[in-house]
Design a protein around this motif. Structure first.
Motif, PDB file in Angstrom:
ATOM      1  N   UNK A  92       8.366  -3.094   2.865  1.00 20.65           N
ATOM      2  CA  UNK A  92       8.078  -1.685   3.116  1.00 20.65           C
ATOM      3  C   UNK A  92       8.595  -1.285   4.499  1.00 20.65           C
ATOM      4  N   UNK A  93       8.428  -0.020   4.842  1.00 20.22           N
ATOM      5  CA  UNK A  93       8.903   0.468   6.139  1.00 20.22           C
ATOM      6  C   UNK A  93       8.159  -0.166   7.303  1.00 20.22           C
ATOM      7  N   UNK A  94       6.963  -0.698   7.049  1.00 26.66           N
ATOM      8  CA  UNK A  94       6.195  -1.349   8.114  1.00 26.66           C
ATOM      9  C   UNK A  94       6.626  -2.800   8.311  1.00 26.66           C
ATOM     10  N   UNK A  95       7.457  -3.303   7.413  1.00 30.60           N
ATOM     11  CA  UNK A  95       7.904  -4.678   7.514  1.00 30.60           C
ATOM     12  C   UNK A  95       7.115  -5.649   6.663  1.00 30.60           C
ATOM     13  N   UNK A  96       6.044  -5.176   5.996  1.00 31.02           N
ATOM     14  CA  UNK A  96       5.251  -6.059   5.148  1.00 31.02           C
ATOM     15  C   UNK A  96       5.917  -6.253   3.784  1.00 31.02           C
ATOM     16  N   UNK A  97       5.564  -7.367   3.165  1.00 29.01           N
ATOM     17  CA  UNK A  97       6.041  -7.643   1.811  1.00 29.01           C
ATOM     18  C   UNK A  97       5.077  -7.048   0.793  1.00 29.01           C
ATOM     19  N   UNK A  98       5.634  -6.463  -0.250  1.00 27.99           N
ATOM     20  CA  UNK A  98       4.838  -5.865  -1.322  1.00 27.99           C
ATOM     21  C   UNK A  98       5.431  -6.237  -2.670  1.00 27.99           C
TER      22      UNK A  98
END
Length: 268
Positions: free
Chosen positions: A255-261
């Motif tokens: 995602x734009x925050x850098x987390x994996x989804x």
């Protein structure tokens, strides 16, 4: 008398705080920005979410909106989850369902351990459940049916293992005890083997020439004869050209925050 009154007031304040704080957290898990749900439906959904969160240590969020902010359904769900501080544990475990009325799309986004708990195939099953309700405009029952699927997949498959470990450290210790004993046994066997090998000082001859008296025997002819040969073959598996996931895997994006989804969705 005054002390009794002060004590009574303090107790009332504490009781009020204890009742209010859970309620505030309770309401934050349902954001009906599109106004699709009745108060009764919101209460039912919140009760179900509260039970799932407390039982399985996995965050659950339901969102409806009339403004996707120019984002795709996937990006909207990921950003809503990340930037509003949802998720449980160090990996922000949880799942969110957003219904974007302006673009007529919905999306389920998973994070942390929930990516593994809800595989691609399970997400597809959940999509077929919720999409029928959304297409019929039966949003309240659709969310409740979706939550039933969420609970089912948390309760079965890999869900129970990771949940028990997070919720009950004592139970996790008991679960890992056999593995600890096995590792200890393996290490003990390795140490014994090493000690035995170090105790062996004599070297056993491995060639026929080692038994010959080289000073009195002269070989007139040397020849190597191959008595037999053996060839083994192993089939190398290749990935399917379809590009789709098979088995219980989970597709992951960032995602734009850098987390994996993980997750999935579609139109309705």
């Amino acid at each position: 008398m005054m002390k009794k009154r002060i004590t009574a007031v303090i107790l009332m304040v504490l009781i009020t705080i204890m009742m209010t704080v859970p309620a505030l957290a309770y309401e934050e898990r349902v954001d009906d920005g599109a106004g699709l749900l009745s108060d009764e439906e919101i209460t039912q959904i919140n009760e179900k979410i509260d039970y799932i969160r407390n039982t399985y240590s996995c965050d659950v969020v339901v969102v409806t909106t009339n403004d996707s902010e120019g984002k795709s359904a996937m990006d909207y769900a990921d950003d809503y989850y990340d930037y509003n501080g949802f998720g449980m544990g160090d990996e922000h475990d949880g799942i969110i369902l957003t219904v974007n009325m302006d673009i007529r799309e919905y999306w389920m986004s998973t994070c942390g351990q929930a990516i593994l708990l809800f595989s691609d195939s399970e997400i597809e099953d959940m999509k077929s459940t919720v999409q029928t309700y959304l297409s019929d405009g039966d949003y309240g029952n659709g969310f409740l049916a979706w939550l039933s699927d969420v609970e089912y997949y948390l309760e079965t498959d890999d869900g129970s293992g990771y949940i028990i470990e997070d919720r009950n450290p004592f139970a996790a210790a008991l679960t890992s005890l056999p593995m600890g004993l096995m590792l200890g046994l393996v290490l003990a066997v390795i140490i014994i083997i090493i000690m035995i090998r170090k105790c062996r000082t004599a070297v056993q001859p491995t060639l026929a020439n080692d038994y010959l008296d080289q000073e009195h025997i002269t070989l007139r002819r040397k020849e190597d004869l191959f008595l037999r040969s053996h060839t083994s073959s192993v089939k190398i598996q290749t990935e399917s050209s379809s590009g789709g996931s098979s088995g219980g895997g989970s597709s992951v994006h960032r995602s734009s925050s850098g987390r994996s989804h993980g997750g999935g969705g579609g139109k309705f």
